[in-house]
Design an enzyme around this catalytic site. Structure first.
Site, mmCIF file in Angstrom:
data_model
loop_
_atom_site.group_PDB
_atom_site.id
_atom_site.type_symbol
_atom_site.label_atom_id
_atom_site.label_comp_id
_atom_site.label_asym_id
_atom_site.label_seq_id
_atom_site.Cartn_x
_atom_site.Cartn_y
_atom_site.Cartn_z
ATOM 1 N N ARG A 192 4.017 -6.639 100.416
ATOM 2 C CA ARG A 192 4.332 -7.338 99.168
ATOM 3 C C ARG A 192 5.834 -7.470 98.940
ATOM 4 O O ARG A 192 6.268 -8.251 98.104
ATOM 5 C CB ARG A 192 3.714 -6.600 97.989
ATOM 6 C CG ARG A 192 2.215 -6.390 98.126
ATOM 7 C CD ARG A 192 1.722 -5.245 97.255
ATOM 8 N NE ARG A 192 0.399 -4.793 97.652
ATOM 9 C CZ ARG A 192 0.168 -4.000 98.673
ATOM 10 N NH1 ARG A 192 1.181 -3.547 99.416
ATOM 11 N NH2 ARG A 192 -1.056 -3.655 98.993
ATOM 12 N N LYS A 234 -5.620 -15.344 91.243
ATOM 13 C CA LYS A 234 -5.867 -14.136 90.451
ATOM 14 C C LYS A 234 -4.599 -13.647 89.747
ATOM 15 O O LYS A 234 -4.607 -13.338 88.551
ATOM 16 C CB LYS A 234 -6.469 -13.049 91.344
ATOM 17 C CG LYS A 234 -6.999 -11.855 90.570
ATOM 18 C CD LYS A 234 -5.902 -10.849 90.385
ATOM 19 C CE LYS A 234 -6.358 -9.731 89.460
ATOM 20 N NZ LYS A 234 -5.266 -8.780 89.192
ATOM 21 N N PRO A 251 -9.380 -14.098 84.982
ATOM 22 C CA PRO A 251 -9.046 -13.600 86.324
ATOM 23 C C PRO A 251 -10.245 -12.877 86.939
ATOM 24 O O PRO A 251 -10.895 -12.079 86.255
ATOM 25 C CB PRO A 251 -7.905 -12.607 86.070
ATOM 26 C CG PRO A 251 -7.414 -12.901 84.690
ATOM 27 C CD PRO A 251 -8.576 -13.452 83.936
ATOM 28 N N ASP A 253 -11.066 -10.333 89.783
ATOM 29 C CA ASP A 253 -10.611 -9.380 90.801
ATOM 30 C C ASP A 253 -11.838 -8.704 91.397
ATOM 31 O O ASP A 253 -12.966 -9.069 91.096
ATOM 32 C CB ASP A 253 -9.676 -8.341 90.168
ATOM 33 C CG ASP A 253 -10.452 -7.384 89.290
ATOM 34 O OD1 ASP A 253 -11.244 -7.869 88.469
ATOM 35 O OD2 ASP A 253 -10.307 -6.161 89.430
#
Length: 313
Positions: A192, A234, A251, A253
């Site tokens: 990330r 998301k 969203p 998830d």
DNA sequence: TTCCAGGCCCATG
DNA sequence: CATGGGCATGGA
């Protein structure tokens, strides 16, 4: 290498240590209804609040704030922060009115709502929310919190010292762009790091305006946010819900997906496509489905009532 | 040790 | 448009 930069495990032991509120600290009493401070700040929307004995200490933007809820109908707010805090906590949201728009005969939603009826959708600073959720992908909530605190400590502006603990603002896009990918990776970000660095750089260089999505409808705003590195549907929707007041986005998830499949498509859960899940969410939960999503998410994660869904604190 | 986590990117049908 | 593999790291 800066010798002050500690390993992540050391950070984890030291940074969440709570600055103890002083007994003499003054406060303002603020009446509330349909509000649950702990559920709201612990529901996976935000990741940097320090809690001890029901007292929450944290930063809203660059301001040190102290909030507690000594009784259900009352908040204690550090003086001078009443307006800032009520806006951040969305105390103006008419929960009773929104709850009347929810599906009437949905026992699952009713159970989630009864579990934390005062859980509110926050109004977070845009960049802080977006950046934090970029770091959230495929991570547990506890680890997102660690990463958030480490980024603040290493690259954020120190705002206040409370009982020896320094609280830092979330680092600006400029600070993260300047830090470089390697320094971000050293905070435990893994793959990330590149995404966060690229997105921070794009914003710092003026090639993306975080206010631009505010002028678009939900769908266009989502598409625009998705042009940023590391931002997919998301994360874009979490950002729109928690930082752009878009209470109609939902969203999905891993928790919500499993909850929807198990609760609403029991028996045929394996045969439901992602497309069908999205369609169901939009048509079933109504105009404030973002709230429905958050109630379901919090209940699924923390109530321990799901047999197959593992409880994570 | 193995599995999983508030997913995204990219390559194939 | 839908699906599958890869991806870094750390906790359970």
């Amino acid at each position: 290498m800066n010798p002050r930069i500690k390993g992540l495990s050391d950070i984890h032991r030291t940074s969440p240590a709570l600055p103890k509120p002083t007994a003499s600290s003054s406060f303002t009493l603020f009446p509330v209804t349909h509000f649950d401070l702990a559920a709201t700040l612990n529901s996976g929307q935000v990741f940097h609040w320090h809690e001890q004995d029901g007292v929450f200490l944290g930063l809203i933007g660059g301001e040190l704030v102290r909030v507690s809820q000594p009784e259900p109908g009352m908040l204690q707010i550090s003086p001078g922060h009443e307006e800032l805090v009520s806006r951040y906590l969305a105390l103006d949201h008419d929960l009773a009115k929104m709850q009347r728009t929810l599906p009437k005969r949905d026992a699952h939603l009713k159970r989630a709502l009864k579990y934390s009826p005062g859980l509110r959708i926050l109004r977070q600073p845009r960049w802080e929310c977006l950046a934090t959720f970029i770091t959230s992908s495929l991570k547990q909530v506890a680890h997102i919190r660690q990463i958030s605190l480490t980024l603040r400590e290493r690259f954020g502006h120190p705002v206040a010292t409370v009982n020896g603990v320094v609280l830092h603002a979330y680092p600006t896009p400029e600070a993260l762009a300047q830090a470089g990918e390697a320094a971000l990776r050293a905070c435990g970000l893994g793959y990330r790091a590149k995404f966060l660095h690229q997105t921070a750089s794009r914003i710092a260089e003026g090639n993306f305006d975080l206010e631009a999505p505010a002028a678009l409808d939900d769908e266009a705003a989502c598409e625009l946010l998705c042009t940023l590195p590391g931002v997919g549907p998301k994360i874009a929707q979490c950002t729109l819900l928690f930082a752009y007041e878009r209470l109609g986005v939902f969203p999905i998830d891993v928790w919500i997906e499993r909850a929807l499949r198990e609760l609403y498509f029991a028996g045929a859960a394996e045969n439901v496509s992602a497309r069908e899940l999205r369609e169901f969410a939009v048509t079933h939960f109504g105009p404030f489905r973002g709230y429905a999503q958050q109630w379901l998410f919090h209940h699924a994660r923390t109530s321990g009532t799901f047999s197959r869904l593992r409880k994570v604190v």
